[in-house]
Enzyme design. Sequence first.
Site, PDB file in Angstrom:
ATOM      1  N   HIS A 155     -17.996   3.978   1.637  1.00  0.00           N
ATOM      2  CA  HIS A 155     -16.769   3.820   1.880  1.00  0.00           C
ATOM      3  C   HIS A 155     -16.031   5.263   1.434  1.00  0.00           C
ATOM      4  O   HIS A 155     -16.533   6.081   0.495  1.00  0.00           O
ATOM      5  CB  HIS A 155     -16.052   2.865   1.410  1.00  0.00           C
ATOM      6  N   LYS A 159     -11.101   3.990  -1.779  1.00  0.00           N
ATOM      7  CA  LYS A 159     -11.113   2.661  -2.141  1.00  0.00           C
ATOM      8  C   LYS A 159     -11.221   2.400  -3.403  1.00  0.00           C
ATOM      9  O   LYS A 159     -11.885   2.805  -4.453  1.00  0.00           O
ATOM     10  CB  LYS A 159     -12.638   2.066  -1.388  1.00  0.00           C
TER      11      LYS A 159
HETATM   12  P1  NAD Z   1      -3.958   0.922   1.296  1.00  0.00           P
HETATM   13  O1  NAD Z   1      -3.716   1.404  -0.130  1.00  0.00           O
HETATM   14  O2  NAD Z   1      -3.924   2.022   2.438  1.00  0.00           O
HETATM   15  O3  NAD Z   1      -2.733  -0.140   1.751  1.00  0.00           O
HETATM   16  C1  NAD Z   1      -2.268  -1.145   0.796  1.00  0.00           C
HETATM   17  C2  NAD Z   1      -0.756  -1.075   1.191  1.00  0.00           C
HETATM   18  O4  NAD Z   1      -0.374  -2.432   0.363  1.00  0.00           O
HETATM   19  C3  NAD Z   1       0.009  -0.109   0.682  1.00  0.00           C
HETATM   20  O5  NAD Z   1       0.729   0.659   1.589  1.00  0.00           O
HETATM   21  C4  NAD Z   1       0.601  -0.677  -0.768  1.00  0.00           C
HETATM   22  O6  NAD Z   1       1.994   0.210  -0.805  1.00  0.00           O
HETATM   23  C5  NAD Z   1       0.994  -2.068  -0.256  1.00  0.00           C
HETATM   24  N1  NAD Z   1       1.426  -2.813  -0.975  1.00  0.00           N
HETATM   25  C6  NAD Z   1       1.296  -2.632  -2.681  1.00  0.00           C
HETATM   26  N2  NAD Z   1       1.952  -3.623  -3.373  1.00  0.00           N
HETATM   27  C7  NAD Z   1       2.634  -4.406  -2.306  1.00  0.00           C
HETATM   28  C8  NAD Z   1       3.694  -5.514  -2.223  1.00  0.00           C
HETATM   29  N3  NAD Z   1       3.948  -5.976  -3.573  1.00  0.00           N
HETATM   30  N4  NAD Z   1       3.987  -5.951  -1.145  1.00  0.00           N
HETATM   31  C9  NAD Z   1       3.678  -5.212   0.072  1.00  0.00           C
HETATM   32  N5  NAD Z   1       2.880  -4.269   0.072  1.00  0.00           N
HETATM   33  C10 NAD Z   1       2.282  -3.897  -0.999  1.00  0.00           C
HETATM   34  O7  NAD Z   1      -5.303   0.217   1.495  1.00  0.00           O
HETATM   35  P2  NAD Z   1      -6.058  -0.149   2.887  1.00  0.00           P
HETATM   36  O8  NAD Z   1      -7.180   0.886   3.045  1.00  0.00           O
HETATM   37  O9  NAD Z   1      -5.220  -0.464   4.021  1.00  0.00           O
HETATM   38  O10 NAD Z   1      -6.865  -1.747   2.582  1.00  0.00           O
HETATM   39  C11 NAD Z   1      -5.890  -2.727   1.770  1.00  0.00           C
HETATM   40  C12 NAD Z   1      -7.037  -3.819   1.831  1.00  0.00           C
HETATM   41  O11 NAD Z   1      -7.483  -4.195   2.903  1.00  0.00           O
HETATM   42  C13 NAD Z   1      -8.020  -3.480   0.706  1.00  0.00           C
HETATM   43  O12 NAD Z   1      -8.120  -4.623  -0.067  1.00  0.00           O
HETATM   44  C14 NAD Z   1      -9.267  -3.128   1.582  1.00  0.00           C
HETATM   45  O13 NAD Z   1     -10.401  -3.265   0.809  1.00  0.00           O
HETATM   46  C15 NAD Z   1      -9.032  -4.324   2.747  1.00  0.00           C
HETATM   47  N6  NAD Z   1      -9.548  -3.886   3.894  1.00  0.00           N
HETATM   48  C16 NAD Z   1     -10.017  -5.083   4.443  1.00  0.00           C
HETATM   49  C17 NAD Z   1     -10.720  -4.934   5.936  1.00  0.00           C
HETATM   50  C18 NAD Z   1     -11.168  -6.272   6.638  1.00  0.00           C
HETATM   51  O14 NAD Z   1     -11.605  -6.003   7.701  1.00  0.00           O
HETATM   52  N7  NAD Z   1     -10.896  -7.402   5.867  1.00  0.00           N
HETATM   53  C19 NAD Z   1     -10.731  -3.654   6.322  1.00  0.00           C
HETATM   54  C20 NAD Z   1     -10.351  -2.538   5.736  1.00  0.00           C
HETATM   55  C21 NAD Z   1      -9.788  -2.611   4.355  1.00  0.00           C
END
Ligand code: NAD
Length: 267
Positions: A155, A159
Amino acid sequence: MIRAIVVGAAGRMGGRIIHTLHEAEGIEVSGAVERPDHPFLNRDIGEVVGGGEIGVPLEGDIERVIEAGDVVIDFTNPEVSLRSLEVASESGAALVVGSTGFTPQQMEKVAHLAKKIRCVLSPNMSVGVNLMFKLAGEVARILGDEYDVEILEAHHRFKKDSPSGTAMKLGEVVASALNRDFSQVGIFERKGVIGERKPQEIGMQAVRAGDIVGDHTVIFGGLGERLELTHRAHSRDNFARGAVRAAKWVITQPNGVYDMGDVLGLK
Ligand code: NAD
Protein backbone atom coordinates in the site's frame (compact mmCIF):
# COMPACT_ATOMS: atom_id res chain seq x y z
CA MET A 1 -33.85 9.58 -4.44
CA ILE A 2 -31.64 8.04 -1.72
CA ARG A 3 -29.93 10.70 0.44
CA ALA A 4 -26.33 9.85 1.42
CA ILE A 5 -24.15 11.47 4.08
CA VAL A 6 -20.40 11.00 3.58
CA VAL A 7 -18.23 10.98 6.72
CA GLY A 8 -14.54 11.63 6.10
CA ALA A 9 -15.72 13.50 2.99
CA ALA A 10 -12.46 15.37 2.35
CA GLY A 11 -10.27 12.27 2.72
CA ARG A 12 -8.75 10.21 -0.10
CA MET A 13 -11.70 7.79 -0.20
CA GLY A 14 -14.29 10.42 0.81
CA GLY A 15 -13.39 12.54 -2.22
CA ARG A 16 -13.81 9.62 -4.65
CA ILE A 17 -17.13 8.70 -2.99
CA ILE A 18 -18.44 12.28 -3.40
CA HIS A 19 -17.52 12.15 -7.12
CA THR A 20 -19.06 8.68 -7.57
CA LEU A 21 -22.30 9.67 -5.79
CA HIS A 22 -22.54 12.79 -7.94
CA GLU A 23 -22.44 10.68 -11.11
CA ALA A 24 -24.61 7.80 -9.81
CA GLU A 25 -28.33 7.44 -10.48
CA GLY A 26 -30.95 7.22 -7.73
CA ILE A 27 -28.63 8.44 -4.95
CA GLU A 28 -27.25 11.88 -4.10
CA VAL A 29 -24.98 13.60 -1.54
CA SER A 30 -27.14 15.15 1.19
CA GLY A 31 -24.45 15.71 3.82
CA ALA A 32 -20.68 15.81 4.19
CA VAL A 33 -18.82 15.50 7.49
CA GLU A 34 -15.19 16.01 8.49
CA ARG A 35 -13.25 16.29 11.74
CA PRO A 36 -14.30 19.34 13.77
CA ASP A 37 -11.00 21.18 13.13
CA HIS A 38 -10.90 20.60 9.38
CA PRO A 39 -9.75 23.77 7.56
CA PHE A 40 -12.48 23.52 4.88
CA LEU A 41 -15.55 23.37 7.19
CA ASN A 42 -18.59 25.21 5.78
CA ARG A 43 -17.18 25.16 2.24
CA ASP A 44 -19.12 23.36 -0.51
CA ILE A 45 -17.95 19.71 -0.53
CA GLY A 46 -18.11 19.55 -4.35
CA GLU A 47 -15.50 22.29 -4.52
CA VAL A 48 -13.44 20.82 -1.67
CA VAL A 49 -12.98 17.57 -3.60
CA GLY A 50 -12.10 19.32 -6.83
CA GLY A 51 -15.46 19.32 -8.66
CA GLY A 52 -18.17 21.96 -9.08
CA GLU A 53 -20.50 23.24 -6.33
CA ILE A 54 -23.20 20.74 -5.29
CA GLY A 55 -24.89 22.84 -2.60
CA VAL A 56 -23.74 20.69 0.35
CA PRO A 57 -21.55 22.39 2.99
CA LEU A 58 -18.86 20.44 4.87
CA GLU A 59 -19.94 20.02 8.51
CA GLY A 60 -17.82 19.22 11.58
CA ASP A 61 -20.29 16.93 13.38
CA ILE A 62 -22.47 14.10 12.04
CA GLU A 63 -25.28 15.03 14.48
CA ARG A 64 -25.82 18.29 12.58
CA VAL A 65 -26.75 16.46 9.34
CA ILE A 66 -27.93 12.99 10.33
CA GLU A 67 -31.62 13.78 9.82
CA ALA A 68 -30.85 14.62 6.17
CA GLY A 69 -29.62 11.11 5.38
CA ASP A 70 -31.10 7.71 4.51
CA VAL A 71 -27.62 6.19 4.50
CA VAL A 72 -24.23 7.16 5.95
CA ILE A 73 -21.03 6.22 4.08
CA ASP A 74 -18.06 6.37 6.45
CA PHE A 75 -14.41 5.88 5.43
CA THR A 76 -12.48 7.36 8.35
CA ASN A 77 -11.12 5.24 11.22
CA PRO A 78 -12.72 2.78 13.67
CA GLU A 79 -13.30 5.34 16.46
CA VAL A 80 -15.08 7.79 14.18
CA SER A 81 -17.02 4.99 12.47
CA LEU A 82 -18.22 3.66 15.85
CA ARG A 83 -19.65 7.10 16.62
CA SER A 84 -21.35 7.17 13.18
CA LEU A 85 -22.85 3.74 13.96
CA GLU A 86 -24.20 5.00 17.29
CA VAL A 87 -25.66 8.20 15.81
CA ALA A 88 -27.21 6.29 12.89
CA SER A 89 -28.68 3.69 15.24
CA GLU A 90 -30.67 6.51 16.87
CA SER A 91 -31.81 8.14 13.61
CA GLY A 92 -32.59 4.90 11.74
CA ALA A 93 -30.18 5.67 8.89
CA ALA A 94 -28.42 2.70 7.24
CA LEU A 95 -24.60 2.63 7.01
CA VAL A 96 -21.72 1.60 4.82
CA VAL A 97 -18.46 1.48 6.82
CA GLY A 98 -15.18 1.10 4.95
CA SER A 99 -12.78 2.01 7.79
CA THR A 100 -10.19 -0.65 8.60
CA GLY A 101 -8.22 -1.57 11.71
CA PHE A 102 -11.09 -2.42 14.11
CA THR A 103 -9.84 -4.17 17.26
CA PRO A 104 -11.74 -7.25 18.52
CA GLN A 105 -13.22 -5.02 21.29
CA GLN A 106 -14.41 -2.49 18.72
CA MET A 107 -15.92 -5.32 16.64
CA GLU A 108 -17.82 -6.43 19.74
CA LYS A 109 -19.34 -2.96 19.97
CA VAL A 110 -20.37 -3.19 16.31
CA ALA A 111 -21.94 -6.61 16.92
CA HIS A 112 -23.76 -5.17 19.96
CA LEU A 113 -25.35 -2.50 17.73
CA ALA A 114 -26.32 -5.05 15.04
CA LYS A 115 -29.92 -5.39 16.23
CA LYS A 116 -30.48 -1.64 15.88
CA ILE A 117 -28.79 -0.91 12.54
CA ARG A 118 -28.53 -1.91 8.90
CA CYS A 119 -24.84 -1.79 8.09
CA VAL A 120 -22.41 -3.06 5.47
CA LEU A 121 -18.94 -3.22 7.01
CA SER A 122 -16.17 -4.41 4.75
CA PRO A 123 -12.42 -3.77 4.75
CA ASN A 124 -12.46 -3.84 0.98
CA MET A 125 -15.42 -2.85 -1.19
CA SER A 126 -13.97 -3.95 -4.54
CA VAL A 127 -15.76 -6.67 -6.49
CA GLY A 128 -12.48 -8.38 -7.41
CA VAL A 129 -11.21 -8.57 -3.85
CA ASN A 130 -14.47 -9.98 -2.56
CA LEU A 131 -14.35 -12.66 -5.23
CA MET A 132 -10.74 -13.27 -4.12
CA PHE A 133 -11.95 -13.90 -0.53
CA LYS A 134 -14.20 -16.65 -1.85
CA LEU A 135 -11.57 -18.12 -4.20
CA ALA A 136 -8.82 -18.08 -1.53
CA GLY A 137 -11.03 -20.16 0.78
CA GLU A 138 -11.86 -22.63 -1.98
CA VAL A 139 -8.23 -22.99 -3.08
CA ALA A 140 -7.11 -23.53 0.54
CA ARG A 141 -9.76 -26.22 1.03
CA ILE A 142 -8.72 -28.02 -2.17
CA LEU A 143 -4.95 -27.80 -1.62
CA GLY A 144 -5.15 -28.51 2.11
CA ASP A 145 -2.26 -28.69 4.58
CA GLU A 146 0.39 -29.74 2.00
CA TYR A 147 0.69 -26.15 0.71
CA ASP A 148 2.23 -23.28 2.70
CA VAL A 149 0.13 -20.12 2.77
CA GLU A 150 1.78 -16.69 2.68
CA ILE A 151 -0.11 -13.41 2.26
CA LEU A 152 1.56 -10.30 0.82
CA GLU A 153 0.10 -6.82 0.65
CA ALA A 154 1.45 -3.48 -0.63
CA HIS A 155 0.00 0.00 0.00
CA HIS A 156 0.86 3.71 -0.22
CA ARG A 157 3.12 5.38 2.31
CA PHE A 158 0.22 7.17 4.07
CA LYS A 159 -1.63 4.02 5.18
CA LYS A 160 -1.94 3.93 8.97
CA ASP A 161 -2.84 0.32 9.80
CA SER A 162 -0.80 -2.78 8.98
CA PRO A 163 -1.31 -5.41 7.70
CA SER A 164 -4.25 -4.13 5.66
CA GLY A 165 -7.76 -5.10 6.72
CA THR A 166 -8.03 -6.99 3.43
CA ALA A 167 -4.89 -9.02 4.15
CA MET A 168 -6.22 -9.81 7.63
CA LYS A 169 -9.53 -10.96 6.18
CA LEU A 170 -7.71 -13.13 3.60
CA GLY A 171 -5.77 -14.68 6.51
CA GLU A 172 -8.97 -15.38 8.41
CA VAL A 173 -10.71 -16.87 5.37
CA VAL A 174 -7.79 -19.21 4.59
CA ALA A 175 -7.31 -20.18 8.25
CA SER A 176 -10.99 -20.99 8.61
CA ALA A 177 -10.95 -23.08 5.38
CA LEU A 178 -8.01 -25.05 6.82
CA ASN A 179 -9.65 -25.41 10.26
CA ARG A 180 -6.98 -23.25 11.90
CA ASP A 181 -7.32 -20.33 14.31
CA PHE A 182 -5.81 -17.29 12.56
CA SER A 183 -5.00 -15.62 15.90
CA GLN A 184 -2.76 -18.64 16.65
CA VAL A 185 -1.18 -19.31 13.23
CA GLY A 186 -0.79 -15.79 11.76
CA ILE A 187 2.95 -14.87 11.70
CA PHE A 188 3.57 -11.14 11.37
CA GLU A 189 7.35 -10.95 11.71
CA ARG A 190 10.35 -13.11 10.78
CA LYS A 191 13.83 -11.99 11.79
CA GLY A 192 17.05 -13.74 12.79
CA VAL A 193 17.67 -17.48 13.00
CA ILE A 194 14.09 -18.51 13.52
CA GLY A 195 14.28 -22.08 12.25
CA GLU A 196 12.20 -23.81 9.61
CA ARG A 197 8.73 -22.63 8.74
CA LYS A 198 6.01 -24.48 10.66
CA PRO A 199 3.43 -26.13 8.39
CA GLN A 200 0.46 -24.44 10.07
CA GLU A 201 1.85 -20.90 9.77
CA ILE A 202 0.11 -18.26 7.69
CA GLY A 203 2.79 -15.63 7.01
CA MET A 204 1.76 -11.97 6.62
CA GLN A 205 4.01 -9.42 4.89
CA ALA A 206 3.27 -5.70 4.41
CA VAL A 207 5.02 -3.33 1.98
CA ARG A 208 4.57 0.47 2.23
CA ALA A 209 5.79 2.57 -0.70
CA GLY A 210 4.84 5.64 -2.70
CA ASP A 211 1.28 5.79 -3.98
CA ILE A 212 0.45 2.08 -4.37
CA VAL A 213 -3.37 1.94 -4.17
CA GLY A 214 -3.52 -1.65 -2.90
CA ASP A 215 -2.07 -5.02 -4.00
CA HIS A 216 -2.83 -8.37 -2.36
CA THR A 217 -1.38 -11.79 -3.14
CA VAL A 218 -2.03 -15.16 -1.52
CA ILE A 219 0.74 -17.69 -2.23
CA PHE A 220 -0.01 -21.40 -1.90
CA GLY A 221 3.48 -22.93 -1.95
CA GLY A 222 3.92 -26.65 -2.53
CA LEU A 223 7.00 -28.74 -3.36
CA GLY A 224 7.72 -28.24 -7.07
CA GLU A 225 5.01 -25.62 -7.70
CA ARG A 226 3.13 -22.68 -6.29
CA LEU A 227 -0.22 -21.09 -7.01
CA GLU A 228 -0.70 -17.35 -6.52
CA LEU A 229 -3.91 -15.36 -6.39
CA THR A 230 -3.28 -11.65 -6.95
CA HIS A 231 -5.52 -8.61 -6.96
CA ARG A 232 -4.26 -5.13 -7.85
CA ALA A 233 -6.37 -1.99 -7.37
CA HIS A 234 -5.51 0.62 -10.02
CA SER A 235 -7.48 3.48 -8.46
CA ARG A 236 -9.74 4.17 -5.46
CA ASP A 237 -12.76 4.40 -7.76
CA ASN A 238 -13.45 0.66 -7.56
CA PHE A 239 -13.79 0.95 -3.75
CA ALA A 240 -16.00 4.05 -4.13
CA ARG A 241 -18.25 2.31 -6.67
CA GLY A 242 -18.52 -0.70 -4.35
CA ALA A 243 -19.47 1.59 -1.44
CA VAL A 244 -22.23 3.27 -3.47
CA ARG A 245 -23.50 -0.14 -4.61
CA ALA A 246 -23.54 -1.26 -0.95
CA ALA A 247 -25.42 1.93 0.07
CA LYS A 248 -28.20 1.27 -2.45
CA TRP A 249 -28.41 -2.37 -1.34
CA VAL A 250 -28.32 -1.92 2.45
CA ILE A 251 -31.24 0.47 2.75
CA THR A 252 -33.60 -2.32 1.60
CA GLN A 253 -32.28 -4.90 4.12
CA PRO A 254 -33.50 -5.84 7.61
CA ASN A 255 -31.33 -4.81 10.59
CA GLY A 256 -27.96 -6.58 10.79
CA VAL A 257 -24.27 -6.24 9.96
CA TYR A 258 -23.44 -7.39 6.43
CA ASP A 259 -20.32 -7.52 4.27
CA MET A 260 -19.64 -7.13 0.54
CA GLY A 261 -20.09 -10.87 0.03
CA ASP A 262 -23.77 -10.31 0.97
CA VAL A 263 -24.06 -7.25 -1.29
CA LEU A 264 -22.58 -9.11 -4.27
CA GLY A 265 -24.49 -12.35 -3.65
CA LEU A 266 -21.27 -14.35 -3.22
CA LYS A 267 -22.46 -16.39 -0.22
P1 NAD B 1 -7.75 9.59 4.76
O1 NAD B 1 -6.89 9.84 5.94
O2 NAD B 1 -7.40 10.21 3.44
O3 NAD B 1 -9.28 10.00 5.08
C1 NAD B 1 -9.88 9.88 6.34
C2 NAD B 1 -10.66 11.16 6.57
O4 NAD B 1 -11.39 11.03 7.80
C3 NAD B 1 -9.74 12.38 6.71
O5 NAD B 1 -10.11 13.39 5.77
C4 NAD B 1 -9.96 12.82 8.15
O6 NAD B 1 -9.88 14.23 8.32
C5 NAD B 1 -11.39 12.32 8.38
N1 NAD B 1 -11.75 12.31 9.80
C6 NAD B 1 -10.95 12.15 10.88
N2 NAD B 1 -11.64 12.32 12.03
C7 NAD B 1 -12.91 12.59 11.67
C8 NAD B 1 -14.10 12.87 12.39
N3 NAD B 1 -14.11 12.92 13.75
N4 NAD B 1 -15.25 13.09 11.70
C9 NAD B 1 -15.25 13.06 10.35
N5 NAD B 1 -14.14 12.83 9.60
C10 NAD B 1 -13.00 12.58 10.24
O7 NAD B 1 -7.81 8.00 4.62
P2 NAD B 1 -8.38 7.12 3.39
O8 NAD B 1 -7.24 6.65 2.56
O9 NAD B 1 -9.52 7.83 2.73
O10 NAD B 1 -8.92 5.85 4.19
C11 NAD B 1 -9.93 5.97 5.18
C12 NAD B 1 -10.23 4.60 5.75
O11 NAD B 1 -10.80 3.76 4.73
C13 NAD B 1 -9.00 3.83 6.26
O12 NAD B 1 -9.36 3.09 7.39
C14 NAD B 1 -8.65 2.92 5.08
O13 NAD B 1 -7.91 1.79 5.48
C15 NAD B 1 -10.04 2.57 4.62
N6 NAD B 1 -10.16 2.10 3.23
C16 NAD B 1 -11.10 1.16 3.01
C17 NAD B 1 -11.35 0.73 1.73
C18 NAD B 1 -12.47 -0.26 1.52
O14 NAD B 1 -12.72 -0.64 0.36
N7 NAD B 1 -13.18 -0.66 2.58
C19 NAD B 1 -10.61 1.23 0.65
C20 NAD B 1 -9.63 2.20 0.91
C21 NAD B 1 -9.43 2.65 2.21
